[in-house]
Design a protein around this motif. Structure first.
Motif, short mmCIF file in Angstrom:
data_model
loop_
_atom_site.label_atom_id
_atom_site.label_comp_id
_atom_site.label_asym_id
_atom_site.label_seq_id
_atom_site.Cartn_x
_atom_site.Cartn_y
_atom_site.Cartn_z
N UNK A 133 48.65 55.80 39.37
CA UNK A 133 47.41 56.84 38.44
C UNK A 133 49.09 58.01 38.27
N UNK A 134 47.80 58.48 37.53
CA UNK A 134 48.73 59.37 36.82
C UNK A 134 47.84 60.61 37.63
N UNK A 135 49.22 62.20 37.59
CA UNK A 135 48.54 63.13 38.59
C UNK A 135 47.06 63.67 37.60
N UNK A 136 46.73 64.00 38.18
CA UNK A 136 45.24 64.95 37.85
C UNK A 136 44.85 65.53 36.81
N UNK A 137 44.14 65.81 36.39
CA UNK A 137 44.77 66.73 34.38
C UNK A 137 44.93 68.20 34.95
N UNK A 138 43.52 68.40 36.54
CA UNK A 138 44.36 69.60 36.26
C UNK A 138 45.16 70.18 36.67
N UNK A 139 45.83 69.88 37.28
CA UNK A 139 47.32 70.16 38.61
C UNK A 139 48.46 69.83 37.18
N UNK A 140 48.25 69.34 36.13
CA UNK A 140 49.63 68.62 35.23
C UNK A 140 48.74 70.25 34.33
N UNK A 141 47.64 70.56 34.01
CA UNK A 141 48.03 72.06 33.14
C UNK A 141 47.91 73.11 33.93
N UNK A 142 48.07 73.31 35.11
CA UNK A 142 48.47 73.92 35.36
C UNK A 142 49.81 74.67 35.84
N UNK A 143 50.19 73.02 36.22
CA UNK A 143 52.18 73.58 36.30
C UNK A 143 52.48 73.55 34.92
N UNK A 144 51.67 72.86 33.62
CA UNK A 144 52.91 73.87 31.84
C UNK A 144 51.96 74.87 31.80
N UNK A 145 51.10 75.05 32.17
CA UNK A 145 50.46 76.61 31.77
C UNK A 145 51.09 78.12 32.50
#
Length: 118
Positions: free
Chosen positions: A83-95
């Motif tokens: 399972x891939x990480x959630x889009x919200x967590x990915x976006x927050x980390x990259x942001x």
């Protein structure tokens, strides 16, 4: 609560500063003062887990609503999960990483957890 003069002087020197021994809740009162004294140097606050991070973020919004807080959450999956990480967590980390890369013009605090740091 004001900062001791020796701590205020220490903040002007380069290098890492480790504080410990503050009571839970007291850290949210003291940390914004430290961040303000340090200028654009910035601070990283490592919470035990996501639950404590959420509580600390809420306390900070009460004591220092003007403080810029960047949240760097831990992954919500294991490295070899299907399972891939959630889009919200990915976006927050990259942001958060993008904001740090572009440089900060005012005092800031990065909130993260032990798992995110590891």
């Amino acid at each position: 609560m004001t900062l001791p003069s020796n701590l205020a002087e220490r903040l002007k020197l380069p290098g890492r500063i480790v504080l410990s021994g503050l009571l839970e809740g007291q850290d949210a009162m003291v940390l914004p003062q430290l961040v303000a004294e340090a200028g654009t140097r910035g601070f990283v606050y490592v919470c035990r887990d996501d639950q404590h991070l959420a509580g600390f973020e809420e306390q900070l919004s009460y004591f220092a609503p003007e403080l810029e807080v960047l949240r760097y959450p831990a992954w919500d999956c294991l490295p070899y999960d299907r399972v891939s990480p959630s889009a919200d967590i990915l976006a927050r980390r990259l942001s958060t990483l993008a904001r740090l890369n572009e440089g900060m013009a005012k005092p800031f605090l990065v909130l993260t957890t032990v798992n995110a740091v590891l």
